[in-house]
Structure formats: C-alpha cells, structure tokens
Design an enzyme around this catalytic site. Structure first.
Site, PDB file in Angstrom:
ATOM      1  N   LYS A   1       0.848  -1.213   0.000  1.00  0.00           N
ATOM      2  CA  LYS A   1       0.000   0.000   0.000  1.00  0.00           C
ATOM      3  C   LYS A   1       0.878   1.256   0.000  1.00  0.00           C
ATOM      4  O   LYS A   1       0.649   2.183  -0.779  1.00  0.00           O
ATOM      5  CB  LYS A   1      -0.898  -0.002   1.240  1.00  0.00           C
ATOM      6  CG  LYS A   1      -1.541   1.348   1.537  1.00  0.00           C
ATOM      7  CD  LYS A   1      -2.383   1.339   2.795  1.00  0.00           C
ATOM      8  CE  LYS A   1      -1.656   1.592   4.088  1.00  0.00           C
ATOM      9  NZ  LYS A   1      -1.381   2.992   4.421  1.00  0.00           N
ATOM     10  N   ASN A   2       1.876   1.271   0.885  1.00  0.00           N
ATOM     11  CA  ASN A   2       2.646   2.501   1.058  1.00  0.00           C
ATOM     12  C   ASN A   2       3.640   2.767  -0.067  1.00  0.00           C
ATOM     13  O   ASN A   2       4.286   3.818  -0.098  1.00  0.00           O
ATOM     14  CB  ASN A   2       3.348   2.515   2.422  1.00  0.00           C
ATOM     15  CG  ASN A   2       2.334   2.723   3.544  1.00  0.00           C
ATOM     16  OD1 ASN A   2       1.170   3.020   3.282  1.00  0.00           O
ATOM     17  ND2 ASN A   2       2.775   2.558   4.782  1.00  0.00           N
TER      18      ASN A   2
ATOM     19  N   CYS B   1      -4.138  12.597  13.284  1.00  0.00           N
ATOM     20  CA  CYS B   1      -4.892  11.355  13.156  1.00  0.00           C
ATOM     21  C   CYS B   1      -4.671  10.547  14.411  1.00  0.00           C
ATOM     22  O   CYS B   1      -4.003  11.002  15.339  1.00  0.00           O
ATOM     23  CB  CYS B   1      -4.488  10.596  11.910  1.00  0.00           C
ATOM     24  SG  CYS B   1      -2.836   9.942  12.015  1.00  0.00           S
TER      25      CYS B   1
ATOM     26  N   ARG C   1      -8.451  -0.734   4.710  1.00  0.00           N
ATOM     27  CA  ARG C   1      -7.558   0.285   4.133  1.00  0.00           C
ATOM     28  C   ARG C   1      -6.216  -0.331   3.751  1.00  0.00           C
ATOM     29  O   ARG C   1      -5.551   0.181   2.848  1.00  0.00           O
ATOM     30  CB  ARG C   1      -7.309   1.404   5.144  1.00  0.00           C
ATOM     31  CG  ARG C   1      -8.538   2.194   5.489  1.00  0.00           C
ATOM     32  CD  ARG C   1      -8.189   3.347   6.379  1.00  0.00           C
ATOM     33  NE  ARG C   1      -7.168   4.182   5.726  1.00  0.00           N
ATOM     34  CZ  ARG C   1      -6.583   5.201   6.305  1.00  0.00           C
ATOM     35  NH1 ARG C   1      -6.874   5.524   7.534  1.00  0.00           N
ATOM     36  NH2 ARG C   1      -5.683   5.916   5.652  1.00  0.00           N
TER      37      ARG C   1
ATOM     38  N   ASP D   1       5.184   0.511  11.832  1.00  0.00           N
ATOM     39  CA  ASP D   1       3.952  -0.091  11.304  1.00  0.00           C
ATOM     40  C   ASP D   1       3.792  -1.561  11.715  1.00  0.00           C
ATOM     41  O   ASP D   1       2.776  -2.180  11.378  1.00  0.00           O
ATOM     42  CB  ASP D   1       3.900   0.034   9.769  1.00  0.00           C
ATOM     43  CG  ASP D   1       3.644   1.466   9.333  1.00  0.00           C
ATOM     44  OD1 ASP D   1       3.286   2.295  10.182  1.00  0.00           O
ATOM     45  OD2 ASP D   1       3.813   1.758   8.126  1.00  0.00           O
TER      46      ASP D   1
ATOM     47  N   ARG E   1       1.199  14.509  13.525  1.00  0.00           N
ATOM     48  CA  ARG E   1       1.675  14.342  12.146  1.00  0.00           C
ATOM     49  C   ARG E   1       1.640  15.626  11.322  1.00  0.00           C
ATOM     50  O   ARG E   1       0.871  15.758  10.376  1.00  0.00           O
ATOM     51  CB  ARG E   1       0.895  13.220  11.453  1.00  0.00           C
ATOM     52  CG  ARG E   1       1.016  11.900  12.177  1.00  0.00           C
ATOM     53  CD  ARG E   1       0.299  10.795  11.475  1.00  0.00           C
ATOM     54  NE  ARG E   1       1.022  10.280  10.321  1.00  0.00           N
ATOM     55  CZ  ARG E   1       0.520   9.381   9.494  1.00  0.00           C
ATOM     56  NH1 ARG E   1      -0.697   8.934   9.673  1.00  0.00           N
ATOM     57  NH2 ARG E   1       1.213   8.944   8.472  1.00  0.00           N
TER      58      ARG E   1
HETATM   59  C1  EPZ Z   1       4.563   6.983   6.309  1.00  0.00           C
HETATM   60  O1  EPZ Z   1       3.859   8.045   6.920  1.00  0.00           O
HETATM   61  C2  EPZ Z   1       3.621   5.814   6.235  1.00  0.00           C
HETATM   62  N1  EPZ Z   1       2.458   6.171   5.435  1.00  0.00           N
HETATM   63  C3  EPZ Z   1       3.188   5.402   7.641  1.00  0.00           C
HETATM   64  O2  EPZ Z   1       2.367   4.251   7.545  1.00  0.00           O
HETATM   65  C4  EPZ Z   1       4.437   5.054   8.452  1.00  0.00           C
HETATM   66  O3  EPZ Z   1       4.066   4.752   9.780  1.00  0.00           O
HETATM   67  C5  EPZ Z   1       5.410   6.224   8.458  1.00  0.00           C
HETATM   68  O4  EPZ Z   1       5.721   6.619   7.085  1.00  0.00           O
HETATM   69  C6  EPZ Z   1       6.738   5.923   9.146  1.00  0.00           C
HETATM   70  O5  EPZ Z   1       7.352   4.818   8.541  1.00  0.00           O
HETATM   71  C7  EPZ Z   1       2.472   6.007   4.114  1.00  0.00           C
HETATM   72  O6  EPZ Z   1       3.470   5.648   3.517  1.00  0.00           O
HETATM   73  C8  EPZ Z   1       1.208   6.279   3.372  1.00  0.00           C
HETATM   74  P1  EPZ Z   1       6.797  10.277   8.312  1.00  0.00           P
HETATM   75  P2  EPZ Z   1       4.432   9.539   6.888  1.00  0.00           P
HETATM   76  O7  EPZ Z   1       6.742  11.562   7.569  1.00  0.00           O
HETATM   77  O8  EPZ Z   1       5.202   9.726   5.649  1.00  0.00           O
HETATM   78  C9  EPZ Z   1       7.168  13.522  11.871  1.00  0.00           C
HETATM   79  C10 EPZ Z   1       0.401   2.988   7.879  1.00  0.00           C
HETATM   80  O9  EPZ Z   1      -0.116   2.448   8.871  1.00  0.00           O
HETATM   81  N2  EPZ Z   1       6.989  14.560  10.850  1.00  0.00           N
HETATM   82  O10 EPZ Z   1       7.924   9.353   8.044  1.00  0.00           O
HETATM   83  O11 EPZ Z   1       3.312  10.449   7.172  1.00  0.00           O
HETATM   84  C11 EPZ Z   1       5.908  12.677  12.047  1.00  0.00           C
HETATM   85  O12 EPZ Z   1       4.966  13.304  12.882  1.00  0.00           O
HETATM   86  C12 EPZ Z   1       0.981   4.373   7.950  1.00  0.00           C
HETATM   87  O13 EPZ Z   1       0.459   2.440   6.761  1.00  0.00           O
HETATM   88  C13 EPZ Z   1       7.060  15.886  11.228  1.00  0.00           C
HETATM   89  O14 EPZ Z   1       7.268  16.231  12.396  1.00  0.00           O
HETATM   90  O15 EPZ Z   1       5.407   9.498   8.145  1.00  0.00           O
HETATM   91  C14 EPZ Z   1       6.476  11.403  12.609  1.00  0.00           C
HETATM   92  O16 EPZ Z   1       6.691  11.568  13.969  1.00  0.00           O
HETATM   93  C15 EPZ Z   1       0.739   5.030   9.264  1.00  0.00           C
HETATM   94  N3  EPZ Z   1       6.898  16.835  10.250  1.00  0.00           N
HETATM   95  C16 EPZ Z   1       7.829  11.284  11.897  1.00  0.00           C
HETATM   96  O17 EPZ Z   1       8.143  12.604  11.450  1.00  0.00           O
HETATM   97  C17 EPZ Z   1       6.671  16.504   8.955  1.00  0.00           C
HETATM   98  O18 EPZ Z   1       6.531  17.432   8.124  1.00  0.00           O
HETATM   99  C18 EPZ Z   1       7.878  10.332  10.709  1.00  0.00           C
HETATM  100  O19 EPZ Z   1       6.755  10.591   9.863  1.00  0.00           O
HETATM  101  C19 EPZ Z   1       6.608  15.156   8.599  1.00  0.00           C
HETATM  102  C20 EPZ Z   1       6.774  14.194   9.561  1.00  0.00           C
END
Ligand code: EPZ
Length: 429
Positions: free
Chosen positions: A22-23, A126, A408, A316, A131
């Site tokens: 999915k991701n 969420c 999902r 995840d 996030r």
């Molecule tokens: C991706 O989310 C995945 N989603 C998530 O999977 C996964 O948990 C996550 O990466 C971490 O591996 C998809 O690929 C669709 P991040 P993403 O930006 O990209 C902080 C699932 O269950 N952050 O790597 O949104 C954030 O809050 C989902 O399939 C900021 O502070 O995650 C988090 O603490 C859930 N500012 C950390 O960084 C930003 O601008 C990592 O988030 C962006 C992120």
C-alpha cells in the site's frame, strides 16, 4: 458497519501470498501527475486507500483505468492500473478528500512541479499523532516554492518553475522524502536530499521515477542527488511486496502456532522484524522470495525492541509485535520512537486480558499464558490487525468492530487466514 468474528485456538498451516505494498502504491500513483504520458503500475493492491486515491487523482483530471485479467494471472495478483494525467484540470485537493487520507497531501509536489501551483488542504492529525507537514513544506521552499497557509489550505507557487536546492531533513520522514523527490525531478538544476528516508517504498518510488526519465543517484541511501529534467515520460512498474503485511502474517503464525509460508515477498525488506521473531522462539527460514515461519510446541520468549526508521524495526509493525508479546513467557519493553501516540491498541489488547503498562513512549508487556476473546474496536489500520493477531490465540470468540480500518491496508485478510485454517468470518452490516 462490517465486523470480523474470530474464534481463536486454531493453528495456522498453509501458504499466504503477499500483496503489493500500500505505502509504495500510493506515492507511485501520485507520481503519475508528473507526466502527460501513461504510467502503468502492476501488482497494485485492492484496498480502500487505493480506491480513494483513484478518486482523488480523478479529481485532478487523471484518467485511471484498471486492466482486465490476463491469461495466467492468479486471483492473488494485484491490479494493473493505468494512469494518464494528459491534462491536469484542477490543482486543488480539497479538504473533503485530503482529510480522509493523509498520503493524498503528497499531490502537492507533482502538481507544483508540473503546473507551477497547487492548493492542498492541510491533512490534520490522526489517531497515531499530530503528524505535521512542516518538513514537507520546508523541502518545497528549499526548491524555490512560495508557501502560504490560508484557511486550512496550503497555497504553493513556483511561477518560473522549481529550482534545485539542498534539503536537510531534521528527522527521517517518508512523506517528506517522497515529496522532495517528486518536486526535485522536474526542478531546474541539481538537488540534494540529506537524511532521506531509506524505507523500501521510497526506493520503489525513486526507481519508478528513473524509469520515467528522472535522474536520481544514491537510491536506498540517506543522501539522494537529483538532477532535474524538463519532462518525464510514461513507464511500467511493478509495486514492491508489502513488508508490513508480510510481517503481520509472520507474527500471526508465531502467535497461533503452526507452519506458514509467505510467498511473493522480499525477506530482505523486513529483516529486523524477522530477527526479532526468531529471538522470540519461532523458526524463521527464508528464500529469495518466500519466508517460512514455524512454531510448534515451544513458547514465546519475551523480546524488547524500539521502533526505528528503516532498516530498524518498523513502527507499522509495533502493534502487531505487541500482540505477540502479550502471550510471551516473561516481560517485554516496546518503545515507540516514530509517532508520539501510537499506543491506541493497548487498551483494546487489555480486553483480551493482556497485561500492558504504559510509561511514556514505552509499553511494558507482561506476558500472560491465556488470552480470552472479547468484543474490541480499532482506531487505526495497524492497531486493528494487532487485535486480529491476539484473537487468533485467544480462547473463544472475538468480535472486531470498525473493520473499515483493516480494509484500508489488508487485501483479502479473512480469505488469507481462512486458507491457513483460522476460524475467521466477516459479518456484513
Ligand atoms: C509513512 O507516513 C507511512 N504512510 C506510515 O504508515 C508510516 O508509519 C510512516 O511513514 C513511518 O514509517 C504512508 O506511507 C502512506 P513520516 P508519513 O513523515 O510519511 C514527523 C500505515 O499504517 N513529521 O515518516 O506520514 C511525524 O509526525 C501508515 O500504513 C514531522 O514532524 O510518516 C512522525 O513523527 C501510518 N513533520 C515522523 O516525522 C513533517 O513534516 C515520521 O513521519 C513530517 C513528519
């Protein structure tokens, strides 16, 4: 709303084919906005998030076509989806759509790169944390975009196109790296992305972009260099296997006991999870594209871990591993370092009789020999599937509510488990 009923106690024996990730599929589909030519994606999983993104892309003017079945194709094969963004008719992604799926915020990058403007609703928080998108916006600004936030929308502009720049992420971010890559491929000049996410799904996007004519070096490393090109062309790409789905079934097999082989998988993508599983006492053997998990007779040993960016243990899979640890013969400490609030499954696992105490970012799981089935409810995708894992090893019946979370991210969940002997059924609303 559909529910899933599970009667625990059956061992799992059989083969489970793993779907496309999915991701990886989501950013790859979004990348179709970068070219007026057709992007053909194979092995796209049939999931509600994918259906939702088809609608969102359709709103921007992308023609989405699902190819019919081909000779020799199995029911387990994912869809072949053809996406053509010949004419982008709308550069706005409205709140109603973005609020339903966070990843759709990433359309901001290709829209801006190709059209010079984008108006995308802020996604909001969420169930797993606040996030924010500050790193994503910083990356676009480094490439010369002007960013303004107005009434819940991000307005991004680059009148004369994006320019190459240096992006240094303060924290590893998957979405930030996807966004930076999709913006940089069409920027004028060279961009460097430092502290880039090394998650395999980022590598998959980068490889597809290269097939589309992008110039990217350092793929799979934490420094990506992108030399911008004037335009991208069509390509054909197969979505990589879902390492999180694979890890989930691997833990399920260890939890229920039995002998399960996962096929169409790349074990290398989930090595840290497989190593922890082996430490817990399961026998794990892997081939280039299959993984066999056996646990017959011996108990589950407690294993402590921390979630980390790739190649560490993935956030995840944290909820699913915690479910496994609820039956360990000892105490495990599970620390979540990626998201600040990803413990919503703890209170639901407690309904099975699991003994879990939270101490800041750490869950202390004291294993218990017997779990008992219960009515439970899920708050996010991975939390819901952790309840499925607990239910498979619990005495009696479990009813899982709010199944739309599972839909999902898990294709044919009941069918895949049924084939291995689990007593699982969907009760349609
Ligand atoms: C991706 O989310 C995945 N989603 C998530 O999977 C996964 O948990 C996550 O990466 C971490 O591996 C998809 O690929 C669709 P991040 P993403 O930006 O990209 C902080 C699932 O269950 N952050 O790597 O949104 C954030 O809050 C989902 O399939 C900021 O502070 O995650 C988090 O603490 C859930 N500012 C950390 O960084 C930003 O601008 C990592 O988030 C962006 C992120």
């Amino acid at each position: 709303m559909d529910r899933i009923r599970i009667v625990g106690g059956a061992k799992l024996n059989g083969t489970i084919p793993i779907s496309g990730a999915k991701n990886a599929a989501l950013p790859l589909m979004i990348a179709s906005l970068l070219t007026p030519e057709t992007l053909v994606l194979e092995n796209v999983p049939r999931l509600s998030d994918v259906r939702m993104l088809k609608r969102i892309l359709g709103n921007h003017g992308v023609d989405v076509m699902v190819a019919g079945k081909r000779v020799g194709e199995r029911d387990d094969d994912g869809e072949t989806v053809k996406l053509n963004a010949g004419a982008i008719v709308d550069t706005t992604a409205p709140y109603e759509l973005v609020s339903q799926m966070r990843a759709s915020f990433w359309v901001i990058a290709p829209l801006l790169a190709r059209m010079g403007e984008a108006k995308v609703s802020l996604p909001g928080g969420c169930a797993i944390g606040t996030r924010p998108v500050d790193f994503l916006l910083m990356a676009l600004e480094k490439l010369g975009a002007e960013i303004e936030i107005d009434r819940g929308y991000v307005l991004a502009k680059a009148k004369n196109g994006l320019k190459g720049g240096e992006i240094d992420f303060p924290k590893v971010t998957v979405g930030g790296t996807h966004t930076a890559l999709m913006a940089a491929v069409l920027a004028q000049g060279t961009s460097v992305i430092r502290n880039a996410a090394r998650e395999p799904e980022v590598g998959d996007l980068a490889r597809c972009l290269v097939k589309m004519g992008a110039k990217i070096s350092g793929i799979d490393s934490s420094t990506l260099e992108v030399v911008g090109v004037g335009s991208l062309h069509g390509a054909q790409h197969r979505v990589l296997p879902d390492r999180i789905e694979a890890g989930t079934y691997a833990f399920a097999a260890a939890m229920a006991g039995g002998d399960v082989t996962l096929t169409d998988v790349q074990p290398i993508l989930l090595q840290s999870a497989l190593d922890r599983l082996a430490e817990s006492g399961a026998t794990v053997t892997s081939d280039v594209n299959s993984i066999r998990i056996q646990r017959n007779g011996n108990g589950i040993a407690p294993v402590s871990l921390e979630t980390e960016a790739f190649p560490g243990f993935p956030t995840d899979l944290q909820a699913q591993f915690m479910a496994l640890m609820t039956k360990a013969n000892g105490t495990a400490r599970i620390t979540e370092t990626i998201f600040e609030n990803r413990f919503m499954h703890v209170q639901e696992l407690a309904r099975f009789g699991a003994k879990i105490r939270l101490d800041g970012d750490t869950a202390i799981v004291e294993g218990t020999p017997v779990l008992k089935g219960a009515p439970v409810m899920a708050t996010d995708l991975r939390a819901s599937v952790s309840l499925v894992i607990a239910a498979l090893a619990a005495e009696g019946e479990t009813m899982i509510n709010r199944v739309y979370h599972l839909d999902r991210g898990f294709e044919q969940l009941e069918a895949k488990l049924q084939r291995c002997g689990a007593e699982v059924e969907r009760i349609r609303a």
